[in-house]
Structures are given as C-alpha cells and as structure tokens.
Scaffold this motif. Structure first.
Motif, PDB file in Angstrom:
ATOM      1  N   ILE A 178     -69.528  92.169  93.065  1.00 28.63           N
ATOM      2  CA  ILE A 178     -68.710  92.863  94.072  1.00 28.63           C
ATOM      3  C   ILE A 178     -67.696  93.786  93.402  1.00 28.63           C
ATOM      4  N   PRO A 230     -82.008  82.828 102.329  1.00 25.87           N
ATOM      5  CA  PRO A 230     -83.459  82.976 102.499  1.00 25.87           C
ATOM      6  C   PRO A 230     -83.827  84.280 103.199  1.00 25.87           C
ATOM      7  N   ALA A 231     -82.824  84.967 103.738  1.00 23.18           N
ATOM      8  CA  ALA A 231     -83.085  86.259 104.375  1.00 23.18           C
ATOM      9  C   ALA A 231     -83.306  87.367 103.346  1.00 23.18           C
TER      10      ALA A 231
ATOM     11  N   ASN B  40     -91.217  93.203 106.652  1.00 27.54           N
ATOM     12  CA  ASN B  40     -90.175  92.313 106.129  1.00 27.54           C
ATOM     13  C   ASN B  40     -89.395  91.609 107.228  1.00 27.54           C
ATOM     14  N   PHE B  44     -89.499  87.464 108.089  1.00 26.85           N
ATOM     15  CA  PHE B  44     -88.273  86.653 108.157  1.00 26.85           C
ATOM     16  C   PHE B  44     -88.183  85.953 109.513  1.00 26.85           C
ATOM     17  N   ARG B  49     -87.538  82.629 106.701  1.00 27.14           N
ATOM     18  CA  ARG B  49     -87.151  83.080 105.364  1.00 27.14           C
ATOM     19  C   ARG B  49     -88.010  84.294 105.033  1.00 27.14           C
ATOM     20  N   PHE B  50     -87.569  85.097 104.100  1.00 24.98           N
ATOM     21  CA  PHE B  50     -88.392  86.214 103.689  1.00 24.98           C
ATOM     22  C   PHE B  50     -89.239  85.823 102.485  1.00 24.98           C
ATOM     23  N   ARG B 185     -67.872  91.848 101.446  1.00 30.25           N
ATOM     24  CA  ARG B 185     -68.762  91.175 100.493  1.00 30.25           C
ATOM     25  C   ARG B 185     -68.152  89.860 100.044  1.00 30.25           C
ATOM     26  N   LEU B 186     -66.830  89.839  99.812  1.00 31.05           N
ATOM     27  CA  LEU B 186     -66.188  88.592  99.382  1.00 31.05           C
ATOM     28  C   LEU B 186     -66.255  87.536 100.481  1.00 31.05           C
ATOM     29  N   LEU B 190     -74.137  89.905 102.927  1.00 28.54           N
ATOM     30  CA  LEU B 190     -75.219  89.964 101.949  1.00 28.54           C
ATOM     31  C   LEU B 190     -75.283  91.299 101.202  1.00 28.54           C
ATOM     32  N   GLY B 191     -74.562  92.300 101.690  1.00 28.74           N
ATOM     33  CA  GLY B 191     -74.579  93.579 100.978  1.00 28.74           C
ATOM     34  C   GLY B 191     -75.804  94.403 101.283  1.00 28.74           C
ATOM     35  N   PHE B 192     -76.455  94.079 102.365  1.00 26.81           N
ATOM     36  CA  PHE B 192     -77.671  94.802 102.753  1.00 26.81           C
ATOM     37  C   PHE B 192     -77.892  94.479 104.210  1.00 26.81           C
ATOM     38  N   ARG B 194     -80.812  95.188 107.501  1.00 24.59           N
ATOM     39  CA  ARG B 194     -82.108  95.758 107.852  1.00 24.59           C
ATOM     40  C   ARG B 194     -81.973  96.669 109.058  1.00 24.59           C
ATOM     41  N   LEU B 204     -73.379  99.522 104.443  1.00 25.52           N
ATOM     42  CA  LEU B 204     -72.795  98.394 105.162  1.00 25.52           C
ATOM     43  C   LEU B 204     -72.103  98.823 106.437  1.00 25.52           C
ATOM     44  N   ASN B 256     -76.188  86.167 107.166  1.00 23.05           N
ATOM     45  CA  ASN B 256     -77.253  85.154 107.105  1.00 23.05           C
ATOM     46  C   ASN B 256     -78.614  85.729 107.498  1.00 23.05           C
ATOM     47  N   GLY B 257     -78.726  87.047 107.487  1.00 25.98           N
ATOM     48  CA  GLY B 257     -79.997  87.658 107.876  1.00 25.98           C
ATOM     49  C   GLY B 257     -79.956  88.193 109.297  1.00 25.98           C
TER      50      GLY B 257
END
Lengths: 398, 398
Positions: A178, A230-231, B40, B44, B49-50, B185-186, B190-192, B194, B204, B256-257
């Motif tokens: 980060i 898991p994502a 993807n 998921f 899960r992916f 992020r902290l 997840l920093g990503f 979909r 983000l 968490n996705g």
C-alpha cells in the motif's frame, strides 16, 4: 464553451500515421479491405488517445474516427460523431468510401455478441480476424512510443529509489504494498494498467514476501501468491514479513498509457546462500540475454538459454516457480502489460528492432521467497537496451 | 505439502447450490441442456471463489468444476483438473454425463475467438447465449451475498469517516484521491474491482473536484472528468482544489469480492446556494425512491420519479451532468460495479426482493462541481434499505 479540440493532437498526427501505416501491408497480405478497431487498447494505439467509438482503417491507409463519446472534438472528414455502430456504413457512404468486401474485426478481444452485432452492420462483408495484425503491429514500437516507455522507466525507478524508506518493522506484505502504491501514484502513475484478456486481474502490481511466493495462483503471472481473498487469489497475502525472507516488488509503471515492467528484491535481514545464488543466476541470465537479444534472434532462444543457465547452476527446480512453474520468462510490454511476443519455448517470432520486452527470470526458494530481477528492454542492433535503471542487488530493509 | 483444500468451501456448499439452483429454471425455460461458465465474475459467482477454468452446469442442477489452475484442490466427482477446454467432453463422458443438445455460453463476455473455440469443443451442440441468464440470476442476491455487501458497506463507511482528515490546503484532486485510496486499502479494500465490459476503466473510484466534474469523459460513468492523460480520460485531473468548489468522492468498497457503491460530497469552504439546493434535491429524490422501491415496482419508475423531481425543482439542466448527461440514475451492483438492472427510462424490469441497487441522482453545477448522494440499497418488502450508512450532508474541508 471552450474551443473544440482536435481529436488527433497535431503533434501526434505524423506518429499516428506511422502506426497505421505499419498495419496496412499486413492488411493487404491478409486480403483485408478495411479494419474496424473497437477495443480500448487499440483505439488508444490508433488515435494516440482513448475515446469511445471506432477507428475505421482502409487498406489504402485512410483512417476515419467514429466517436461516440466524449463529444468534444472538432468534426471534419476524418472525425464523425455517431451514437451507435449501425450508423457507420451510411457515414462511410457520405465520405465516398465503398463498402469493404472483407472486413477485419478484433475477434480475440471483442465479445462474441459485439462481433455478431458488427457483422450485421457489415452484412455484405466477409469478416476476418484483425487481432493478430494489431498484435504484430503493436509489437514493434515507434521511436515516440519508446520515448514514452523510457519516461515511464524513469518514473518507475524514482519510485523504487524510495521503497527502502517505506518499510517498518512487523509490517505485512499488504501494508508495504500500500505504501509503495501511494508513492507510485504520487509520482504520477495513472492508477490503472491495461492487460489483455481475462487471465490476469491486477491493480498496480504485486508484492510477494516469504513463503507466499510459493503459493500457486489462479492467474497467468510469472509468480503466484495466494492473495487475501478467494475473490482475487493472487499476490500479497496479508502476513507479517519475517527476518530471513525476501520481498519481491513488481509494481508497474504506467504513467502515460505505456508501461514498463521492473522487479527488484528486498530482504528482511540476511537470507540464505541459496537465495543469493539464485538471484545472481537471474542477473547472469539477463546479461547473457542482453547480449544475444538482437534483431533476427529467435525469441525461443532467449527462453532456451535462460532455462539452460538455470539448469547449469542446478537451480531448475526453483526456476519460474517451485510448486507451480510458469512456462515463460518474459513478454512483450507497451500499452498492455502482456503483449506479443510471449517469451516461451514455442514462440516462432524473431526479435525485431524496436520490440520492447520485459524479461523476468525468477526463482522461488522454499521458506525464503522469490528472487530475481526483471527489466524492460528495447531491442537494438547492439543487443537489448534496458529502460529500467535501478540497482539489481538485493537490498536489506533492516 | 499441506493438506489439499476443498474447492467448494464446505461452509459455502449450500450457498453455491442456492445460486446455481436459481439458474436452472431459466436454463430450462430457454431450452438449454447445460451451460459452460468461463468468465471471471461468473466463476466467482458459481464457486464462491475464483479459479481459472470452467463450471459446467446441467439443467438438472449438477455442477462440475473444471480447474486449470491453481492445482491445489482435492479432486472428486465434481472437481476435475484439465489443461484446456478440449478435454471437457471426454471428462464428462467418464462422469456419465451425456453431451448436451444445446449449450449455453457467455456470448456477451467471452471473446469471439474463445466462443468459436468452445463451439468446436461442443461441435454437436446448438449454442445459446448464457449471459442473460447469469445476469438475471446474479441480479437478485442471496442472504449470504447481502451479508457480504453489508460488510463492504461498513468498511466503506469507516473509510469515509476518515476522509475529512486527509485534506490539506492546496492539495490537488489527485493527491486527495491518493490519500483516500491508501486509507481504503488499509481498511482491507482488495485494490481491484470488477467491471463488466470495456465501457469503464477504473482503479478504485473517482474523485471529482470543481469544474472538472463538468468535463465530458469517454466512459459510461454517471459523472465525467478529464483525467490526467489522454490514455485514460476520466476522473480527477490533477488541478488544485479551490475555495467555493465541491469535491465528490465516489471510491468503491470491494473488500470481499462484492462491492458497495457510495458517493458523498465535501466542500472547500462555502459553496453556492444552487449547489446546496441541488444536493438537497438529490437527498429528496433518494427519500422518495427508498419509499417506492418495493418488490413489483417498475425500475423505470425510479428513473422517471427522479427526473420529475429534478424538473420540479428546475434543476434539469444540471441533472446527471451538465455538458454531458448520463441516461441512468443508478445500476445494479454486486460482484461487478455495473450489474443489472440499469436504472433507465427504458428498463423493463420489476424490482424484486434481494436486488441490490446503487442509486446516484447527481448534479453538476457549472463553476462549482458535482453534488448529490449515492447509496447502495437492497430491495425489501418495506422499501429500499441502505447498506451505506454515512451522513449525507456536504462537509466543509476548511
């Protein structure tokens, strides 16, 4: 209302023409009368900027830009505003351009439904696959593109110079990542990078510390990592970094739409002699590849030589992963992180002057972590020239 | 070597079955004997899960998981390791599963070339489009999915509580966004995230300050922004934020996705009465929609009511943009940022219990910036219940 902008920046007009001219001979060779470019990366390539819409390129080298949005560009004979692709044939007619007998579409990138829609728009045309032509065209960079990548490499190196200072004792790998991401963004990184296909999902790169480097991932990156969810099972895992472990930093440099790819390794205190040996082996591989990487060299020779050196040093079991092995040691890079050619045993390409390659001969040492160096290179007649200048030695964070 | 993991987490087995059972009646209705899921986001969804590979789902509700990587899961009658999709028919034969007469593939997501390849693999099957079924299946969330989204909303709110403290005088919008991203992020983001399709490219989220909110962008987001590079023309522009301007923060919560989507507005000192009026109008719209948003309500009614309220308050020219107007006031949200339904005038869907919607009635006030509130809601029998709890009033950063 401000003055209307030119879609093609006048300073870039010649550059854009140069890029499109590269495609024309390949189109002719494939019997393609025209090509309709609609993917984000290729629109950016064909226009020097991203917009939503299409670029129509004839085999005579004429380009028409069909812009859906934003509607801020001056209209002229080359720039036409549309709402949807169904308007394109009539607009081409108004410009005196005949319907193409054969039409290239990006079949490897556009969705099946999008292609079916475009096929209906050009119902009289035979559809051919434009993706290989664009991939091959983009593989060799223009001098201007190489300048942009050099600029990226300088920014990325400036960030890497700050990394040692970001470490604090008992940090997790994610916390370290980060802080690196923040410095990267402050340096001007766009905070997004383009990848081709869905085999990679990534934010700004990867930080792999200790045994997590040995966790197989779902993605096609050179190295793995379990991720924190898991994502998104790849990369840093959220564990505290311990003495005796390596930290591999592979965070990207996309500052202007092009990217350089560089990896360096930090250590938490001392690491094992095996880790040092493998790291030096990676550097030795790069020195050899830099020398043999000239126009005309077979790409697979780069792969074979890397594998042979790792074997000679009895490090094969750690090379390109330990529990899971990657079958490439590098890849083309530019607008997308994963461009042609892939540096594999099966690649049939020859190196050409102006290709840009990321070479990443890496090792995973069980219990220690990942080691090795990655640089981005441009192919010149004298060998590979690095665009990512930063000391290659492992640096101790303690 | 550690113990092999179960691909389907035993605690999630029932959940996964619940999701797949939702798809079965729609498959039957479409005359689809089986569906092969390969994107993807949908992998998921189908596995919790992916992984890289495919999920084969029969119209009898049986699911076989074909895993390409990582190779770390326990094999059994439902989990088969393959290298490539060409192996699937033979593996199905070994499991006693008959070749499907009609086969669903994600035609809206997979590339044309990928679909052509899969068509050859299932050469005896008629191919149907599975994308609409998956989109409709995912539109209504299970109680477990709603719990994950609630959790996301709590994390996102915790981040928003810290935003005021991140501002420093003479900061640029990009610098402010970078500090927000770091805190996000902290907090565990997840920093990503979909997104579906290529009409959005985003890291983000978006921070839009002052007049930049009025810059038309190339993307399909509700608001625009010029960005800092022609490579990525959207969002923050790198200008210093000035007194009298608003700062709209729309940075996402993917922890968490799943995602929640929330927007709040900060101000640099005092802003114009018109900006306040429009901001309060946005809140009034949300209160009305929260009330009427019940199972059975037409989605387009949400859109129409929002437009009518903006018109009633004589704010239409600023609603959903000023120089460029978005034609939606919200969207489904979950695994992807842009799920069904799109809240537009033309949407034919009815609200159903368990749908999750981001509603974002926003305004752009020339010279000031963007105002308005976005919350993520779940549809309940009592109306819309917010998952994004954070004060809606504009907060002054000075």
């Amino acid at each position: 209302m401000e003055k209307e902008q030119q879609l093609i920046n006048p300073e870039l007009r010649h550059e854009v023409e140069l890029r499109l001219e590269r495609l024309v001979p390949m189109m002719k060779e494939s019997g393609m009368d025209a090509m309709l470019i609609g993917s984000n990366a290729n629109i950016f390539y064909a226009a020097g900027r991203f917009f939503r819409g299409y670029v129509y390129l004839t085999a005579q080298g004429r380009a028409i830009y069909f812009v859906i949005r934003p509607d801020i560009y001056a209209k002229n004979d080359d720039v036409v505003v549309i709402r949807k692709p169904e308007q394109i044939p009539a607009e081409l007619g108004l410009l005196g351009i005949e319907p193409p007998k054969s039409m290239g579409l990006e079949l490897d990138t556009l969705s099946y439904s999008d292609v079916e829609r475009l096929k209906k728009v050009f119902a009289e045309s035979t559809v051919l696959n434009a993706s290989p032509i664009l991939r091959r065209g983009r593989m060799v960079k223009t001098p201007f593109e190489i300048r942009l990548m050099k600029e990226d490499g300088e920014h990325q190196a400036a960030v890497y110079h700050k990394i040692s200072r970001l470490y604090k004792r008992d940090m997790t790998d994610v916390e370290f990542q980060i802080e690196i991401e923040r410095v990267l963004r402050l340096e001007g990184c766009l905070g997004f990078l383009r990848v081709s296909g869905q085999l990679m999902e990534i934010n700004l790169g990867s930080v792999l510390a200790g045994p997590n480097a040995d966790a197989p991932s779902a993605y096609d990156f050179a190295m793995g990592g379990s991720g924190v969810s898991p994502a998104l099972p790849g990369g840093a895992c959220g564990e505290i970094m311990h003495v005796g472990e390596t930290v591999m930093v592979d965070v990207n440099g996309c500052f202007n739409g092009y990217q350089t790819d560089m990896t360096r390794v930090w250590t938490i205190g001392e690491v094992s002699p095996l880790a040092h040996k493998a790291h030096e082996c990676s550097r030795r591989i790069l020195r050899v590849l830099e020398e043999i990487g000239r126009p005309g060299t077979e790409v697979r020779e780069l792969y074979d030589r890397a594998v042979a050196i790792a074997e000679e040093e009895q490090l094969s079991q750690y090379f390109m992963g330990h529990r899971q092995h990657a079958l490439f040691i590098g890849h083309g890079v530019g607008i997308e992180l994963n461009e042609a050619p892939a540096i594999t045993a099966r690649c049939r390409d020859l190196l050409q002057e102006g290709m840009t390659l990321a070479l990443e001969p890496k090792f995973v040492i069980p219990g220690v972590g990942a080691v090795g160096v990655e640089n981005t290179y441009v192919v010149t007649e004298h060998g590979l020239e690095s665009l990512t200048h930063f000391p290659e030695e492992m640096q101790n964070l303690l």
